[in-house]
Scaffold this motif. Sequence first.
Motif, PDB file in Angstrom:
ATOM      1  N   PRO A  29      -0.699 -16.198  -8.396  1.00 50.90           N
ATOM      2  CA  PRO A  29      -1.376 -15.802  -9.627  1.00 50.90           C
ATOM      3  C   PRO A  29      -0.718 -16.472 -10.835  1.00 50.90           C
ATOM      4  O   PRO A  29       0.501 -16.671 -10.845  1.00 50.90           O
ATOM      5  CB  PRO A  29      -1.149 -14.287  -9.689  1.00 50.90           C
ATOM      6  N   TRP A  33      -6.542 -12.634  -2.485  1.00 49.75           N
ATOM      7  CA  TRP A  33      -7.001 -12.289  -3.848  1.00 49.75           C
ATOM      8  C   TRP A  33      -7.974 -13.320  -4.396  1.00 49.75           C
ATOM      9  O   TRP A  33      -8.901 -12.977  -5.132  1.00 49.75           O
ATOM     10  CB  TRP A  33      -5.812 -12.102  -4.797  1.00 49.75           C
ATOM     11  N   GLN A  34      -7.790 -14.599  -4.012  1.00 50.58           N
ATOM     12  CA  GLN A  34      -8.699 -15.655  -4.477  1.00 50.58           C
ATOM     13  C   GLN A  34     -10.050 -15.526  -3.769  1.00 50.58           C
ATOM     14  O   GLN A  34     -11.100 -15.662  -4.383  1.00 50.58           O
ATOM     15  CB  GLN A  34      -8.099 -17.038  -4.222  1.00 50.58           C
ATOM     16  N   TYR A  68      -3.016  -9.202  -6.445  1.00 51.36           N
ATOM     17  CA  TYR A  68      -2.904 -10.139  -5.313  1.00 51.36           C
ATOM     18  C   TYR A  68      -2.288  -9.474  -4.080  1.00 51.36           C
ATOM     19  O   TYR A  68      -2.694  -9.722  -2.938  1.00 51.36           O
ATOM     20  CB  TYR A  68      -2.111 -11.386  -5.716  1.00 51.36           C
ATOM     21  N   CYS A  79      -3.923 -15.922   0.262  1.00 51.59           N
ATOM     22  CA  CYS A  79      -4.992 -16.265  -0.678  1.00 51.59           C
ATOM     23  C   CYS A  79      -6.093 -15.204  -0.708  1.00 51.59           C
ATOM     24  O   CYS A  79      -7.183 -15.464  -1.235  1.00 51.59           O
ATOM     25  CB  CYS A  79      -5.620 -17.605  -0.308  1.00 51.59           C
ATOM     26  N   TYR A 128       6.495 -13.515  -6.147  1.00 48.75           N
ATOM     27  CA  TYR A 128       5.256 -13.448  -5.353  1.00 48.75           C
ATOM     28  C   TYR A 128       5.543 -12.859  -3.967  1.00 48.75           C
ATOM     29  O   TYR A 128       4.882 -11.909  -3.517  1.00 48.75           O
ATOM     30  CB  TYR A 128       4.711 -14.869  -5.247  1.00 48.75           C
ATOM     31  N   TYR A 133      -1.399 -20.950  -4.607  1.00 44.85           N
ATOM     32  CA  TYR A 133      -1.767 -19.621  -4.106  1.00 44.85           C
ATOM     33  C   TYR A 133      -1.299 -18.522  -5.060  1.00 44.85           C
ATOM     34  O   TYR A 133      -1.685 -17.365  -4.909  1.00 44.85           O
ATOM     35  CB  TYR A 133      -1.105 -19.339  -2.746  1.00 44.85           C
ATOM     36  N   GLU A 178      -6.060 -11.039 -10.591  1.00 42.37           N
ATOM     37  CA  GLU A 178      -4.923 -11.713  -9.958  1.00 42.37           C
ATOM     38  C   GLU A 178      -3.708 -10.794  -9.850  1.00 42.37           C
ATOM     39  O   GLU A 178      -2.876 -10.962  -8.965  1.00 42.37           O
ATOM     40  CB  GLU A 178      -4.563 -13.002 -10.703  1.00 42.37           C
ATOM     41  N   ARG A 179      -3.609  -9.798 -10.724  1.00 48.71           N
ATOM     42  CA  ARG A 179      -2.480  -8.870 -10.654  1.00 48.71           C
ATOM     43  C   ARG A 179      -2.583  -7.941  -9.448  1.00 48.71           C
ATOM     44  O   ARG A 179      -1.629  -7.231  -9.112  1.00 48.71           O
ATOM     45  CB  ARG A 179      -2.361  -8.055 -11.940  1.00 48.71           C
TER      46      ARG A 179
END
Lengths: 308, 308
Positions: A29, A276-277, A286, A274, A54, A27, A283-284
């Motif tokens: 980045p 951001w996915q 997130y 998740c 994270y 999960y 990814e920065r």
Amino acid sequence: MPFDRLIDNIKAKNNPTVAGLDPKLSYLPAYLKENAYRNYGKTLEGAAAAILEYNKGLIDALCDIVPAVKPQCAYYEMYGWQGMRTLAQTIQYAKEKGMYVIEDGKRNDIGTTMEAYAAAHLGETQVEEAACSAFGADALTVNGYLGSDGITPVLKVCKAMDKGMFVLVKTSNPSSGELQNQLISSEDTVYYTMGMMCEQWGRELMGAYGYSGVGAVVGATYPAQLQELREALPHTFFLVPGYGAQGGGARDVAPAFDQNGLGAIINSSRGILCAWQKEGCDERDYAGAARREAIRMRDEIVGCIQAG
Amino acid sequence: MPFDRLIDNIKAKNNPTVAGLDPKLSYLPAYLKENAYRNYGKTLEGAAAAILEYNKGLIDALCDIVPAVKPQCAYYEMYGWQGMRTLAQTIQYAKEKGMYVIEDGKRNDIGTTMEAYAAAHLGETQVEEAACSAFGADALTVNGYLGSDGITPVLKVCKAMDKGMFVLVKTSNPSSGELQNQLISSEDTVYYTMGMMCEQWGRELMGAYGYSGVGAVVGATYPAQLQELREALPHTFFLVPGYGAQGGGARDVAPAFDQNGLGAIINSSRGILCAWQKEGCDERDYAGAARREAIRMRDEIVGCIQAG
């Protein structure tokens, strides 16, 4: 009193949800992992360091809109004592940011051993004359299979330190019915019996909002049972997993709430972690994506409560 | 195959007992605590350092006569991540000395989360391409309240890594009957139902001695139920707590064994850990006292099995 602080937080943010911090490495980045591996290698320590960063990013992004976090112990234990250090630091950080911390450990044991678990996760550990805080969460999930002996020591710490517990009643997983739906003496289910025990255990720990410090875990994936238990257990606050990735929707969780829109907090882990996915953003960002998903979830659930 | 290594150890030492490592600070000799506090202060780290030395002394004194140790997670978690480091080091040390390690964590959760617990305590944690061992015990105690979902991921790791698990069936504490003795559909008790699930779960993991890798926790404090379950669960190996300080005697545990004197391992924690206090010997002989008590316990239990 137990859970009053949690309910105050929920009311202040008009948001009855909790962000589950179940940080699988997949999960995270890539840049967070690369930074940590550069410093500590691809080791338990490296993974634990990445997860701490994270989590801090998520807590920073969520703390003004989400009342609580729920770190799941298993996802820290899998990184050994280094992971447990990240768990302790995550709990500390979330509390500093004003969040209520529910540690999801589902602990259970005989009385003397439960005293040790209660000290570990909610209370203080005495090292001679020094009182030390090991994990210091605000609430802990527990399993009541051993009966009152396993609950009483936790009650004692909850009373002394203004903490709470959530007892597993009807869990969100597909096989939860194998034992929990069995009928006891052809009358009540195991989960209902466990729920009634929560009402009983909570009597000594009543809070200002009519809910005791002994809550129950009741899954969003079984809405009929959620409604049945809400009616049967008027003093028991619910922690509701299973929303989102496990299949429960906002309408499924609406029956968890009382007529004042209180009485439950809904957990989402993967949906927020998740985001951001799923969004496909940089990814920065997130933590930004987690915040947007947390707002969406809040609005969806608050909307369903008001409509209900 | 699962538990074959444990049973081999039991046969080689002619000793079906396990030493529970539940190290309360009050059980430790003063000199060990003073040494550690001098180096680390009266802190979680100081306590954890003292406990590691205490455990190593016990393991050195017991490893040639006792087949297994059972560290209880709660007594390490209460000292935070520093305590968990001592737990990992204790497990590692006992394994190096040839002992079988049963980690008593009573873990339980939904499927994906149980995968994390199984990796943490029995298997390996993947950090990218590196497989890391977090705690690396030989067996883990688990709670089956969530049904098969919570067991299957552990089974998978047991199969792949030659590990075992013990599911709580009938626990040794006074209130264990509140839920466990309830009758399901007016026929079988909850504990019996859970025991039958163990037989079912173990089918895929049969060992050479006729016992599967899915054992059961059945307390010495309920000898009638121990006998009932021994007869009903022919392929389920028993971990029997409750001997000694909790009130179970050698005659109480005799029904746990099959006609070959196998099928169970009896735990003693306080009896062994506090032997030096009970004996009143020099505190520096704490490990010697533990060894004398372990021999006494072995002879008493082996005597009862042979007489039975």
